[in-house]
Design a protein around this motif. Sequence first.
Motif, PDB file in Angstrom:
ATOM      1  N   PRO A 136      59.953  57.536  61.647  1.00 45.70           N
ATOM      2  CA  PRO A 136      60.149  57.348  60.199  1.00 45.70           C
ATOM      3  C   PRO A 136      58.944  56.757  59.489  1.00 45.70           C
ATOM      4  O   PRO A 136      58.755  56.962  58.294  1.00 45.70           O
ATOM      5  N   THR A 137      58.103  56.016  60.213  1.00 47.28           N
ATOM      6  CA  THR A 137      56.916  55.408  59.590  1.00 47.28           C
ATOM      7  C   THR A 137      55.691  56.313  59.672  1.00 47.28           C
ATOM      8  O   THR A 137      54.719  56.104  58.951  1.00 47.28           O
ATOM      9  N   ASP A 138      55.753  57.316  60.549  1.00 54.01           N
ATOM     10  CA  ASP A 138      54.628  58.246  60.696  1.00 54.01           C
ATOM     11  C   ASP A 138      55.178  59.625  61.038  1.00 54.01           C
ATOM     12  O   ASP A 138      55.385  59.957  62.208  1.00 54.01           O
ATOM     13  N   PRO A 139      55.449  60.481  60.024  1.00 52.32           N
ATOM     14  CA  PRO A 139      56.066  61.797  60.236  1.00 52.32           C
ATOM     15  C   PRO A 139      55.278  62.704  61.171  1.00 52.32           C
ATOM     16  O   PRO A 139      55.821  63.699  61.667  1.00 52.32           O
ATOM     17  N   THR A 140      53.990  62.384  61.418  1.00 57.26           N
ATOM     18  CA  THR A 140      53.196  63.243  62.301  1.00 57.26           C
ATOM     19  C   THR A 140      53.489  62.974  63.776  1.00 57.26           C
ATOM     20  O   THR A 140      53.092  63.750  64.642  1.00 57.26           O
ATOM     21  N   LYS A 141      54.182  61.869  64.042  1.00 57.93           N
ATOM     22  CA  LYS A 141      54.473  61.510  65.427  1.00 57.93           C
ATOM     23  C   LYS A 141      55.936  61.782  65.770  1.00 57.93           C
ATOM     24  O   LYS A 141      56.821  61.506  64.974  1.00 57.93           O
ATOM     25  N   LYS A 142      56.145  62.329  66.966  1.00 59.77           N
ATOM     26  CA  LYS A 142      57.501  62.609  67.424  1.00 59.77           C
ATOM     27  C   LYS A 142      57.692  62.070  68.837  1.00 59.77           C
ATOM     28  O   LYS A 142      56.735  61.953  69.607  1.00 59.77           O
ATOM     29  N   SER A 143      58.923  61.736  69.150  1.00 59.09           N
ATOM     30  CA  SER A 143      59.245  61.265  70.503  1.00 59.09           C
ATOM     31  C   SER A 143      60.472  62.013  71.001  1.00 59.09           C
ATOM     32  O   SER A 143      61.370  62.367  70.225  1.00 59.09           O
ATOM     33  N   PHE A 144      60.510  62.270  72.286  1.00 56.78           N
ATOM     34  CA  PHE A 144      61.603  63.021  72.886  1.00 56.78           C
ATOM     35  C   PHE A 144      62.775  62.090  73.182  1.00 56.78           C
ATOM     36  O   PHE A 144      62.640  61.104  73.900  1.00 56.78           O
ATOM     37  N   ASN A 145      63.934  62.410  72.616  1.00 58.55           N
ATOM     38  CA  ASN A 145      65.149  61.630  72.849  1.00 58.55           C
ATOM     39  C   ASN A 145      65.793  62.112  74.149  1.00 58.55           C
ATOM     40  O   ASN A 145      66.711  62.931  74.144  1.00 58.55           O
ATOM     41  N   LYS A 146      65.295  61.588  75.254  1.00 56.38           N
ATOM     42  CA  LYS A 146      65.753  62.035  76.566  1.00 56.38           C
ATOM     43  C   LYS A 146      67.236  61.742  76.770  1.00 56.38           C
ATOM     44  O   LYS A 146      67.990  62.577  77.291  1.00 56.38           O
ATOM     45  N   GLU A 147      67.667  60.550  76.367  1.00 52.54           N
ATOM     46  CA  GLU A 147      69.073  60.182  76.538  1.00 52.54           C
ATOM     47  C   GLU A 147      69.982  61.100  75.715  1.00 52.54           C
ATOM     48  O   GLU A 147      71.055  61.512  76.179  1.00 52.54           O
ATOM     49  N   GLY A 148      69.563  61.408  74.490  1.00 53.56           N
ATOM     50  CA  GLY A 148      70.359  62.300  73.655  1.00 53.56           C
ATOM     51  C   GLY A 148      70.465  63.687  74.260  1.00 53.56           C
ATOM     52  O   GLY A 148      71.535  64.305  74.238  1.00 53.56           O
ATOM     53  N   TYR A 149      69.352  64.156  74.812  1.00 48.65           N
ATOM     54  CA  TYR A 149      69.345  65.492  75.438  1.00 48.65           C
ATOM     55  C   TYR A 149      70.248  65.512  76.663  1.00 48.65           C
ATOM     56  O   TYR A 149      71.094  66.406  76.807  1.00 48.65           O
ATOM     57  N   GLU A 150      70.094  64.521  77.524  1.00 45.41           N
ATOM     58  CA  GLU A 150      70.901  64.484  78.747  1.00 45.41           C
ATOM     59  C   GLU A 150      72.378  64.292  78.416  1.00 45.41           C
ATOM     60  O   GLU A 150      73.253  64.873  79.068  1.00 45.41           O
ATOM     61  N   GLY A 151      72.656  63.495  77.396  1.00 43.15           N
ATOM     62  CA  GLY A 151      74.049  63.319  76.974  1.00 43.15           C
ATOM     63  C   GLY A 151      74.644  64.609  76.455  1.00 43.15           C
ATOM     64  O   GLY A 151      75.809  64.920  76.711  1.00 43.15           O
ATOM     65  N   PHE A 152      73.846  65.375  75.723  1.00 44.78           N
ATOM     66  CA  PHE A 152      74.312  66.661  75.209  1.00 44.78           C
ATOM     67  C   PHE A 152      74.628  67.610  76.362  1.00 44.78           C
ATOM     68  O   PHE A 152      75.666  68.284  76.373  1.00 44.78           O
ATOM     69  N   ILE A 153      73.746  67.659  77.349  1.00 45.62           N
ATOM     70  CA  ILE A 153      73.946  68.556  78.501  1.00 45.62           C
ATOM     71  C   ILE A 153      75.196  68.156  79.280  1.00 45.62           C
ATOM     72  O   ILE A 153      76.023  69.006  79.647  1.00 45.62           O
ATOM     73  N   LEU A 154      75.367  66.863  79.510  1.00 45.32           N
ATOM     74  CA  LEU A 154      76.462  66.392  80.360  1.00 45.32           C
ATOM     75  C   LEU A 154      77.811  66.364  79.641  1.00 45.32           C
ATOM     76  O   LEU A 154      78.836  66.726  80.226  1.00 45.32           O
ATOM     77  N   ASN A 155      77.806  65.965  78.380  1.00 50.65           N
ATOM     78  CA  ASN A 155      79.083  65.696  77.705  1.00 50.65           C
ATOM     79  C   ASN A 155      79.548  66.783  76.740  1.00 50.65           C
ATOM     80  O   ASN A 155      80.757  66.934  76.526  1.00 50.65           O
ATOM     81  N   ARG A 156      78.631  67.510  76.152  1.00 53.89           N
ATOM     82  CA  ARG A 156      79.035  68.481  75.135  1.00 53.89           C
ATOM     83  C   ARG A 156      78.907  69.931  75.587  1.00 53.89           C
ATOM     84  O   ARG A 156      79.725  70.770  75.237  1.00 53.89           O
ATOM     85  N   LEU A 157      77.878  70.197  76.376  1.00 55.29           N
ATOM     86  CA  LEU A 157      77.612  71.591  76.749  1.00 55.29           C
ATOM     87  C   LEU A 157      78.697  72.150  77.652  1.00 55.29           C
ATOM     88  O   LEU A 157      79.108  73.304  77.510  1.00 55.29           O
ATOM     89  N   GLY A 158      79.170  71.327  78.578  1.00 53.32           N
ATOM     90  CA  GLY A 158      80.178  71.804  79.526  1.00 53.32           C
ATOM     91  C   GLY A 158      81.468  72.253  78.877  1.00 53.32           C
ATOM     92  O   GLY A 158      82.183  73.109  79.411  1.00 53.32           O
ATOM     93  N   LYS A 159      81.780  71.697  77.714  1.00 57.68           N
ATOM     94  CA  LYS A 159      83.027  72.055  77.036  1.00 57.68           C
ATOM     95  C   LYS A 159      83.031  73.515  76.577  1.00 57.68           C
ATOM     96  O   LYS A 159      84.078  74.092  76.339  1.00 57.68           O
ATOM     97  N   SER A 160      81.843  74.103  76.455  1.00 57.02           N
ATOM     98  CA  SER A 160      81.767  75.506  76.055  1.00 57.02           C
ATOM     99  C   SER A 160      81.529  76.418  77.246  1.00 57.02           C
ATOM    100  O   SER A 160      81.260  77.598  77.086  1.00 57.02           O
ATOM    101  N   GLY A 161      81.631  75.854  78.466  1.00 56.04           N
ATOM    102  CA  GLY A 161      81.449  76.657  79.668  1.00 56.04           C
ATOM    103  C   GLY A 161      79.998  76.995  79.945  1.00 56.04           C
ATOM    104  O   GLY A 161      79.704  77.965  80.640  1.00 56.04           O
ATOM    105  N   MET A 162      79.054  76.199  79.413  1.00 53.65           N
ATOM    106  CA  MET A 162      77.630  76.488  79.576  1.00 53.65           C
ATOM    107  C   MET A 162      76.943  75.364  80.340  1.00 53.65           C
ATOM    108  O   MET A 162      77.515  74.291  80.560  1.00 53.65           O
ATOM    109  N   SER A 163      75.697  75.617  80.752  1.00 50.73           N
ATOM    110  CA  SER A 163      74.919  74.641  81.501  1.00 50.73           C
ATOM    111  C   SER A 163      73.506  74.565  80.931  1.00 50.73           C
ATOM    112  O   SER A 163      73.146  75.309  80.002  1.00 50.73           O
ATOM    113  N   GLU A 164      72.697  73.691  81.499  1.00 51.69           N
ATOM    114  CA  GLU A 164      71.317  73.554  81.038  1.00 51.69           C
ATOM    115  C   GLU A 164      70.545  74.862  81.217  1.00 51.69           C
ATOM    116  O   GLU A 164      69.645  75.175  80.434  1.00 51.69           O
ATOM    117  N   LYS A 165      70.924  75.629  82.204  1.00 50.66           N
ATOM    118  CA  LYS A 165      70.274  76.924  82.433  1.00 50.66           C
ATOM    119  C   LYS A 165      70.411  77.821  81.198  1.00 50.66           C
ATOM    120  O   LYS A 165      69.480  78.544  80.836  1.00 50.66           O
TER     121      LYS A 165
END
Length: 543
Positions: A136-165
């Motif tokens: 938010p203080t420097d729009p040119t910089k980005k960071s990877f939300n690893k926890e958010g990504y892993e949480g999405f794969i583990l908790n939300r993706l499976g409900k649609s019958g899909m995987s990280e693949k």
Amino acid sequence: MIENLRKYPGVIIAALVAVFIGFLLMDSQQYFRNGGGGSKVITVDNVSYDEGEFNRIGPASRALTQQLSSYQAMTMYEFSMAMADNKAASEDALEKSFFTRRILLQRAGKQFGIEPSVEEIQTFIRERSVFAETNPTDPTKKSFNKEGYEGFILNRLGKSGMSEKDVYQLVKDVLTYEKLSELLAIGISVDKEKVKALYQANRQKIGISYANLKLEEFSKKLTPTEEELKKYWEERKDSYKTENRRKFSYVVGTPKYPAGAEKAPTPPTAEPGKPAPEPSEADKKINEQRKKAELEVAAQMDDLFTHLDESKGGSFEDEVKNLGWELKVTDLFSSTTMPEELMKLTPRKTDKTIEQLLFTLKVTSDPLSKFSNYLAIGEADWFVARLDAEEESRVKTYEEAKDEVRKQWIEEKGREEMKKAADEAHKKIKEAIAAKKSFADAAKDAGLSSITIDPFGNGENPAGHPDAQAFFTAAQYTNPGELTEVVTTADGSAVALVDKREIVKDPNFDSMLSGGVDQTKRSIRIQAFQAWINERYELAKIQ
């Protein structure tokens, strides 16, 4: 193939042709493919795909594309727009089209030698997806939300019958689209001056005077005769139809959690910068008990379908009773009058609603075709329904459609009368202004009242003027002192005059213009790709 590519500017270059020739025979998938299990539901160019494949590549991925699109992940959004089928007439058609277009894109990637690597896919996820968070203080910089990504794969993706693949394959297709669309748009230039003129037209402020003609004033004078209404109905009676109505028997299988395990324990909260702690032993035990109950109800539903298959559906009532479940029976209902208890049910492994699933059920000579698949709904419940009766849509009789016919007749004839009056008023006011009369006097002579709006810009809605944006659009390229074309408003028509035009100076205009040129280039890429994919889609043999 080579002849088709000539339609797209810049594509006919020696390097691309060489790549294409080299990969032309590599798409052996359509001839030597290991099919998944299950019955085939779609065939594309003689290659068949089962229900699981169709759902994973089509509906589930289409929903996933929408979930992974955002202002910060525009490439994914652009991909979803480029793959959209504007001619699709239903949700089923959209899903079938999305599936087929992905298959065609994947084949084209092989043919053109566009094969994004795993490293490129991972880089996209880390730096260009919704999981790449902007500082938010420097729009040119980005960071990877690893926890958010892993949480999405583990908790939300499976409900649609899909995987990280499946996420990796979707990103691979996005990158393939990006590279292919760039190739297709080679040689198409953007006229910066035209983009500049468009931006200036949108950045101006315009003052307007206008006079309204209300549709209601013309409609309320109309009193159609019985003969006129019957004639109107006869000419278009096929457009007046009853809704398709269906009656179902259905059951919801719910896990029977043991005492003390009715509610899932709250996961332990992680401290900033530290991994989440392990659940307590008591919570682990509750989770195990809940999982066991959920597996039991899933197995019961599976057994129910096995017995239904053996009895060709004849044992439905008995099987439901043996399981201790309640069989519910509805009255006839349409897709717009579904019982509330059905509306509350939310499927969790498909993006379709219960209404869509029930009303797309196709009955054949097979007794089992009257049954829906058993569906995962809610958090851990299961649902299955049987179609008991159906009242198909039919053309309404004149008496049934009479009120609707009358309403449409009055509106249509009212608009015709209003258009005549608006065109006549426009002509009179234009002549009066040419004779040096003010707009207010000219409108008064035409039997109308004049209203004025102070200068306003694109996207602005001055109080008391709900149709301001319709006036802005009509007046964008009209000179001050001149009338626009007749403007269609929310409740009628209007004659409008441009009083003044103000150019808004913006110190950020140059950067905005640069962004506009880039956006125009993106639009050209999308259009070039859509022209290409639409042609491929039309030529594909889809069954």
